[in-house]
Design an enzyme around this catalytic site. Structure first.
Site, short mmCIF file in Angstrom:
data_model
loop_
_atom_site.label_atom_id
_atom_site.label_comp_id
_atom_site.label_asym_id
_atom_site.label_seq_id
_atom_site.Cartn_x
_atom_site.Cartn_y
_atom_site.Cartn_z
N ASP A 129 0.86 -1.18 0.00
CA ASP A 129 0.00 0.00 0.00
C ASP A 129 0.89 1.23 0.00
O ASP A 129 2.13 1.13 0.03
CB ASP A 129 -0.96 0.00 1.20
CG ASP A 129 -2.31 0.61 0.86
OD1 ASP A 129 -2.32 1.70 0.25
OD2 ASP A 129 -3.35 0.02 1.19
N VAL B 150 2.06 2.42 -6.24
CA VAL B 150 2.09 1.58 -7.44
C VAL B 150 2.21 2.40 -8.71
O VAL B 150 2.53 1.84 -9.78
CB VAL B 150 0.84 0.66 -7.52
CG1 VAL B 150 0.84 -0.35 -6.39
CG2 VAL B 150 -0.45 1.47 -7.55
N ASN C 184 -5.52 -5.04 -6.25
CA ASN C 184 -6.70 -4.53 -5.54
C ASN C 184 -6.69 -3.02 -5.37
O ASN C 184 -7.74 -2.43 -5.14
CB ASN C 184 -6.78 -5.21 -4.16
CG ASN C 184 -7.87 -4.62 -3.30
OD1 ASN C 184 -9.05 -4.88 -3.49
ND2 ASN C 184 -7.47 -3.80 -2.32
N ASN D 216 -21.24 4.43 -14.68
CA ASN D 216 -21.90 5.27 -13.68
C ASN D 216 -21.72 6.73 -14.05
O ASN D 216 -20.64 7.13 -14.54
CB ASN D 216 -21.30 5.04 -12.28
CG ASN D 216 -21.75 3.74 -11.66
OD1 ASN D 216 -22.92 3.37 -11.74
ND2 ASN D 216 -20.82 3.02 -11.05
N TYR E 218 -13.18 6.22 -14.12
CA TYR E 218 -13.22 4.95 -13.38
C TYR E 218 -13.80 3.83 -14.25
O TYR E 218 -13.28 2.72 -14.28
CB TYR E 218 -14.07 5.15 -12.13
CG TYR E 218 -14.07 4.00 -11.15
CD1 TYR E 218 -12.97 3.77 -10.32
CD2 TYR E 218 -15.17 3.17 -11.03
CE1 TYR E 218 -12.99 2.73 -9.40
CE2 TYR E 218 -15.19 2.13 -10.11
CZ TYR E 218 -14.09 1.91 -9.30
OH TYR E 218 -14.11 0.88 -8.40
N LYS F 16 -11.82 0.40 -15.21
CA LYS F 16 -12.29 -0.91 -14.78
C LYS F 16 -12.71 -1.78 -15.96
O LYS F 16 -12.57 -3.01 -15.92
CB LYS F 16 -13.45 -0.74 -13.79
CG LYS F 16 -13.03 -0.09 -12.46
CD LYS F 16 -11.91 -0.87 -11.78
CE LYS F 16 -11.62 -0.34 -10.38
NZ LYS F 16 -10.54 -1.10 -9.70
N THR G 186 -18.51 -0.06 2.64
CA THR G 186 -17.16 0.35 3.03
C THR G 186 -17.22 1.76 3.59
O THR G 186 -18.27 2.42 3.61
CB THR G 186 -16.21 0.33 1.81
OG1 THR G 186 -16.69 1.29 0.85
CG2 THR G 186 -16.16 -1.05 1.17
#
Length: 455
Positions: free
Chosen positions: A242, A266, A292, A355, A361, A365, A396
């Protein structure tokens, strides 16, 4: 944040009110608990006269210690205990008239399923069915599966396993997962099972990842931390990755599960080489790598700054491309990702249905899905499998900050009528990473409660 509606409808006054209104509310989904059987039995097994897989399916169920009832009238609809799950071998169906066999099997039984009941249909792959009539029937099973998944209620799920020729020996892990409490938030999905890719060990209870090294990005908290916890419970040594800004959280997560931590951004220019070198030098390679890490920067395209576009594309997709290339590149002793390994990417329903305010995004994805499907056949010769999970509305910290009405809409717009939990995504990742799951590659498993939009 607690689901107030689910809590109310699970109470005696709530259930009484729903009965008076004639509607169903969201139930508490039965999920896997360590020490309890993964599959609630018994399972009623039926099939067509032309079906080729019923003996193999019966063997899998008995091997899992599940009582098997026969759906041929001997101990079928009017005999024996109520089943906890239904499995139907629909291979060999040809033409529309033959679909009546599926109706005759399921029609008297679906009302007898308990809370969290399971239905799994096993059918042919339309492209390999052999005739127009067989392809017609095989494809009809998809519409049946998705529709029944929306009818079951009470936490029930329905799935379709499409079995390629030669997939018989690879059905064990997929069937067990879809019948188990581990798949509580997976419904209405179609999973294609092919012949085993590489070695095909039998499912191992307790420690299927024993002796293996697994790396998970975005592991400091949230879904990534739960993924790491489940895979560590399966016997793997975890490398948790992370951001440097989350080093303390990351190290606590790693310490809790007996793993190690590597703080790295990353998207840094040298991140892929650093991660690959660390895995080679400290662990001798890696068996499973879980991509992830992810971020959102939601804004309509007309208002979106270029930096918001670039950040989301780079974290969610660009970094995955670069790290994967580094793991697969030849080096001293071969690639960092070992033969027989697995890559699991975290996509999203947003990459399937889209969306508003998420062009960045959604593109990232969806790009991951393209990467998974393109890469799977390329690395299959080394026994490496590549798959993705596509979560829907998961409870979450991020969803807890949503406006109330948006959050409630997200929770209710699926067949199970509630949001999923991080453990639901983690269970799906765990299954896709399982060595025994050798027949599933190039797949995208939607963990969305059967979203009513785009899935």
């Amino acid at each position: 944040m607690a689901d107030v509606l689910q809590k109310f409808t699970s109470s005696s006054p709530g259930r009484a009110l729903l009965r008076r209104l004639g509607v169903q509310g969201p139930v508490v989904l039965p999920r896997h608990e360590p020490g309890r059987p993964e599959i609630a039995g018994p399972v009623l097994l039926g099939g067509t006269d032309a079906g080729r897989l019923r003996p193999a399916l019966a063997g899998i169920l008995r091997g899992a210690g599940v009582p098997v009832l026969r759906g041929d009238g001997a101990d079928g609809p009017d005999h024996g205990p109520d089943p906890a799950a239904l499995v139907f071998d629909a291979t060999g169906l040809c033409g529309s008239a033959a679909l009546a066999e599926l109706y005759e099997f399921a029609h008297p039984l679906v009302r007898r399923l308990p809370v969290g009941g399971r239905v799994v249909i096993v059918g042919d792959v339309p492209e390999a069915a052999g005739s127009a009539g067989a392809a017609t029937a095989a494809h009809a099973l998809e519409g049946f599966t998705r529709s029944l998944g929306k009818e079951l209620g009470r936490g029930g799920t329905c799935q379709l396993l499409r079995a390629d020729p030669g997939a018989e020996q690879a059905l064990d892990s997929p069937l067990r997962f879809l019948l188990s409490r581990r798949s509580a938030y997976v419904s209405g999905q179609v999973v294609r099972v092919g012949p085993p890719v590489g070695a095909h060990p039998s499912p191992r209870a307790g420690a299927p990842q024993a002796g293996r090294t697994v790396a998970v990005t975005g592991a400091a908290r949230g879904i990534g931390a739960v993924v790491a916890e489940l895979l560590a419970r399966d016997g793997a040594h975890l490398l948790c990755l992370d951001l440097p800004a989350r080093r303390e959280e990351l190290e606590r997560t790693a310490a809790r599960i007996g793993g190690t931590a590597l703080a790295v951004d990353v998207t840094a220019a040298d991140a892929s080489e650093m991660i690959a070198a660390h895995l080679r030098e400290r662990h001798g390679g890696v068996d499973v790598f879980v991509h992830n890490a992810g971020v959102t920067r939601d804004r309509t395209l007309a208002r979106m700054a270029r930096a918001e576009w670039d950040t989301v594309l780079d974290v969610n997709l660009g970094a995955v491309e670069r790290i994967t290339a580094a793991l697969l590149a030849d080096g001293p002793g071969g690639p960092v990702l070992r033969d027989g390994g697995a890559l699991v990417c975290t996509s999203s329903i947003g990459g399937i249905a889209g969306n508003r305010g998420q062009t960045n995004y959604g593109a990232a994805k969806a790009g991951l899905i393209g990467l998974v499907r393109a890469l799977a056949p390329v690395v299959a010769g080394r026994g490496v499998r590549v798959n993705a999970v596509a979560p829907g509305f998961i409870e979450t910290d991020m969803t807890a900050r949503m406006p109330l009405m948006v959050r409630e809409a997200g929770r209710r717009m699926n067949s199970l009528g509630q949001g999923g939990l991080p453990v639901d995504v983690a269970e799906a990742v765990r299954w896709l990473a399982e060595p025994a799951n050798a027949g599933v590659t190039g797949q995208v498993l939607r963990v969305c409660g059967q979203s009513l939009i785009g899935a």
